[in-house]
Write a protein that holds these residues in place. Structure first.
Motif, PDB file in Angstrom:
ATOM      1  N   PRO A 193      -9.375  -0.601  -8.004  1.00 57.19           N
ATOM      2  CA  PRO A 193      -9.713   0.615  -7.256  1.00 57.19           C
ATOM      3  C   PRO A 193      -8.855   0.750  -6.005  1.00 57.19           C
ATOM      4  N   LEU A 194      -8.510   1.985  -5.670  1.00 60.19           N
ATOM      5  CA  LEU A 194      -7.599   2.231  -4.552  1.00 60.19           C
ATOM      6  C   LEU A 194      -8.143   1.666  -3.250  1.00 60.19           C
ATOM      7  N   HIS A 195      -9.420   1.882  -2.980  1.00 65.06           N
ATOM      8  CA  HIS A 195      -9.968   1.466  -1.694  1.00 65.06           C
ATOM      9  C   HIS A 195     -10.322  -0.012  -1.643  1.00 65.06           C
ATOM     10  N   SER A 196     -10.142  -0.727  -2.772  1.00 65.99           N
ATOM     11  CA  SER A 196     -10.233  -2.191  -2.702  1.00 65.99           C
ATOM     12  C   SER A 196      -8.918  -2.790  -2.222  1.00 65.99           C
ATOM     13  N   ILE A 197      -7.846  -1.993  -2.257  1.00 69.01           N
ATOM     14  CA  ILE A 197      -6.541  -2.429  -1.738  1.00 69.01           C
ATOM     15  C   ILE A 197      -6.309  -1.848  -0.343  1.00 69.01           C
ATOM     16  N   ILE A 198      -6.540  -0.541  -0.202  1.00 65.06           N
ATOM     17  CA  ILE A 198      -6.412   0.137   1.097  1.00 65.06           C
ATOM     18  C   ILE A 198      -7.811   0.595   1.496  1.00 65.06           C
ATOM     19  N   PRO A 199      -8.429  -0.020   2.519  1.00 61.58           N
ATOM     20  CA  PRO A 199      -9.766   0.424   2.933  1.00 61.58           C
ATOM     21  C   PRO A 199      -9.801   1.919   3.235  1.00 61.58           C
ATOM     22  N   GLU A 200     -10.948   2.520   2.986  1.00 60.58           N
ATOM     23  CA  GLU A 200     -11.059   3.973   3.099  1.00 60.58           C
ATOM     24  C   GLU A 200     -10.750   4.476   4.497  1.00 60.58           C
ATOM     25  N   ASN A 201     -11.177   3.729   5.538  1.00 64.86           N
ATOM     26  CA  ASN A 201     -10.887   4.187   6.901  1.00 64.86           C
ATOM     27  C   ASN A 201      -9.390   4.148   7.210  1.00 64.86           C
ATOM     28  N   GLU A 202      -8.662   3.174   6.651  1.00 62.98           N
ATOM     29  CA  GLU A 202      -7.209   3.130   6.839  1.00 62.98           C
ATOM     30  C   GLU A 202      -6.533   4.236   6.029  1.00 62.98           C
ATOM     31  N   TRP A 203      -7.065   4.496   4.839  1.00 64.82           N
ATOM     32  CA  TRP A 203      -6.500   5.558   4.000  1.00 64.82           C
ATOM     33  C   TRP A 203      -6.606   6.916   4.684  1.00 64.82           C
ATOM     34  N   LYS A 204      -7.753   7.175   5.300  1.00 63.19           N
ATOM     35  CA  LYS A 204      -7.925   8.454   5.983  1.00 63.19           C
ATOM     36  C   LYS A 204      -7.056   8.562   7.227  1.00 63.19           C
ATOM     37  N   ALA A 205      -6.729   7.438   7.845  1.00 68.52           N
ATOM     38  CA  ALA A 205      -5.907   7.454   9.057  1.00 68.52           C
ATOM     39  C   ALA A 205      -4.430   7.715   8.756  1.00 68.52           C
ATOM     40  N   LEU A 206      -3.992   7.509   7.530  1.00 67.29           N
ATOM     41  CA  LEU A 206      -2.587   7.740   7.185  1.00 67.29           C
ATOM     42  C   LEU A 206      -2.286   9.241   7.200  1.00 67.29           C
ATOM     43  N   SER A 207      -1.181   9.603   7.785  1.00 66.11           N
ATOM     44  CA  SER A 207      -0.774  11.013   7.875  1.00 66.11           C
ATOM     45  C   SER A 207       0.613  11.180   7.264  1.00 66.11           C
ATOM     46  N   VAL A 208       0.747  12.242   6.450  1.00 67.28           N
ATOM     47  CA  VAL A 208       2.044  12.528   5.813  1.00 67.28           C
ATOM     48  C   VAL A 208       2.584  13.888   6.253  1.00 67.28           C
ATOM     49  N   SER A 209       2.072  14.414   7.335  1.00 71.51           N
ATOM     50  CA  SER A 209       2.533  15.731   7.795  1.00 71.51           C
ATOM     51  C   SER A 209       3.997  15.710   8.216  1.00 71.51           C
ATOM     52  N   SER A 210       4.480  14.575   8.686  1.00 74.72           N
ATOM     53  CA  SER A 210       5.881  14.500   9.114  1.00 74.72           C
ATOM     54  C   SER A 210       6.825  14.692   7.938  1.00 74.72           C
ATOM     55  N   PHE A 211       6.404  14.304   6.727  1.00 78.38           N
ATOM     56  CA  PHE A 211       7.256  14.495   5.551  1.00 78.38           C
ATOM     57  C   PHE A 211       7.374  15.992   5.215  1.00 78.38           C
ATOM     58  N   ASP A 212       6.308  16.762   5.503  1.00 79.64           N
ATOM     59  CA  ASP A 212       6.371  18.210   5.258  1.00 79.64           C
ATOM     60  C   ASP A 212       7.340  18.889   6.215  1.00 79.64           C
ATOM     61  N   GLU A 213       7.490  18.354   7.424  1.00 81.86           N
ATOM     62  CA  GLU A 213       8.376  18.960   8.410  1.00 81.86           C
ATOM     63  C   GLU A 213       9.838  18.606   8.181  1.00 81.86           C
ATOM     64  N   ALA A 214      10.096  17.557   7.406  1.00 82.74           N
ATOM     65  CA  ALA A 214      11.489  17.156   7.146  1.00 82.74           C
ATOM     66  C   ALA A 214      12.156  18.173   6.247  1.00 82.74           C
TER      67      ALA A 214
END
Length: 428
Positions: free
Chosen positions: A222-243
């Motif tokens: 399961p995804l959140h057994s590798i990346i905890p849910e609170n860390e997953w929510k903290a990740l931001s990919v908005s900078s990739f949209d601006e590139a």
């Protein structure tokens, strides 16, 4: 003289050829037979008689084949060995007898081919002696021990004495077997069952938490057994949209020298790459952070501050989670250190995320190059995750959009997940 020789030769050529006829034979009068004697040859004075069976065998070709020959002297008996004769007949060993009449010059052929009669001999003086049975295993062992003690070398005698000392007297244990079994059962009360041993072995595997009953590869890890849910929510990919292009997007990654990560960024960095774009960009960002984190802890004198500086683009909660899961703290110390177990655990987490991005069929050669390890080491890590290392079939290549020739090896995760069995140590 020459004329006389030519005349005599001419007369021989002018002679009429002999007539050939088929003679009559039966089981009562089979005619001449071909006999093969054993090593002992009978004297010329012995006479042989033929005997026909009253009820011929159904597997015989004709009645004349069902004939037995017997003869005897004062010391030896000769009789047909039916088994050997039948074996010779089945192997194709047959003959045809022709009789030549010297007076008339006619040749008579017997109507059918026959197998040879293979005789066996029996010495009359030995018939009354009873055959002894083959020795039993204990008798054979006792005779061998006696022979070794009498004629054996010092080393052989020492081995015999050691074997005698280690021999268990079963009869002496008959009265105590109940007590022995009771003691074994009492001592086995605290032992683990096979299921409990399997659970402990699975919990000690240096891989992410997994589901052994999952029916889909995506549910094994399961995804959140590798990346905890609170860390997953903290990740931001908005900078990739601006590139503006892929080059700028790759430059935003914590680790931009991975061929595997960069190839996936060129796909999922596009704004029209599909509904899973945001999720896959987060996976790429986290995998790239694991690459950077691994390179940092490979140094002996690394510190948490150095790692936070190198991963400054990530939220602090993500960096702290990496430090807590993939490093250890010594007793009465605040510094982090990496062990072989934590390094292996980090690699299996990284590879499990790569499997998710690659639809559970990952090119091991590319990742082994990015991780600066041999292909065999990378394959062993994938096997520890329950993957099978093999080439893709035509259907799988079409499903994944792979255009290679089918010779490249991939790590493929199937369900139910099956882990490799531990290797047994060789006994000296």
């Amino acid at each position: 003289m020459a004329d006389q020789k030519s005349t005599s030769k001419k007369r021989k050529r002018d002679q009429e050829p002999p007539t050939i006829a088929v003679a009559n034979s039966s089981s009562h009068n089979p005619g001449p037979l071909l006999v093969i004697y054993p090593a002992v040859q009978p004297p010329a004075s012995i006479s042989f008689k033929t005997y026909a069976r009253k009820k011929p065998r159904p597997d015989q070709d004709s009645a004349v084949d069902d004939v037995i020959i017997a003869g005897e002297t004062d010391q030896v008996e000769f009789v047909t060995n039916e088994e050997e004769s039948r074996r010779a007949a089945k192997s194709g060993c047959r003959y045809i007898v022709a009789l030549h009449n010297k007076r008339t010059g006619a040749i008579s052929l017997l109507p059918a081919s026959r197998p040879p009669q293979i005789l066996q001999r029996t010495v009359k003086a030995l018939k009354s002696i009873q055959t002894t049975d083959a020795p039993t295993t204990p008798q054979y062992q006792q005779a061998r021990t006696t022979l070794g003690e009498t004629f054996g070398t010092k080393k052989a005698k020492a081995a015999i004495r050691a074997q005698e000392r280690n021999k268990v007297d079963v009869s002496a244990m008959e009265g105590v077997m109940d007590y022995v079994m009771e003691g074994i059962e009492k001592g086995a009360e605290g032992l683990m069952t096979a299921e409990e041993a399997k659970e402990i072995a699975d919990s000690n595997r240096l891989i992410p938490p997994f589901s052994a009953t999952a029916t889909e590869p995506d549910d094994v890890y399961p995804l959140h057994s590798i990346i905890p849910e609170n860390e997953w929510k903290a990740l931001s990919v908005s900078s990739f949209d601006e590139a503006s292009d892929n080059k700028e997007r790759i430059a935003l990654l914590p680790h931009s020298r991975s061929e595997w990560v960069n190839a996936r960024m060129r796909i999922w960095g596009q704004t029209d790459s599909g509904k899973d774009r945001k999720k896959n960009l987060k996976l790429l960002l986290y995998i790239s952070a694991l690459f950077t984190f691994r390179n940092a802890i490979e140094r002996r004198d690394f510190s948490a501050d150095q790692i936070r500086e190198r991963l400054a683009a990530l939220p602090g909660i993500v960096v702290d989670g990496l430090l807590s899961r993939f490093t250890e703290k010594a007793r009465s110390s605040t510094s982090h250190q990496a062990t072989s177990a934590t390094k292996t655990f980090l690699l299996t987490n990284l590879l499990a995320l790569c499997l998710k991005l690659d639809d559970f069929a990952t090119n091991t050669e590319t990742l082994s190059h990015d991780l600066n390890m041999s292909k065999d080491q990378a394959n062993q890590l994938f096997r520890s995750l329950g993957c099978k290392i093999s080439s893709l079939g035509e259907r799988e290549r079409a499903r994944l959009g792979v255009s290679d020739s089918g010779e490249t090896k991939y790590a493929i995760l199937n369900t139910p997940v099956v882990f490799p069995k531990p290797r047994q140590k060789r006994r000296n």
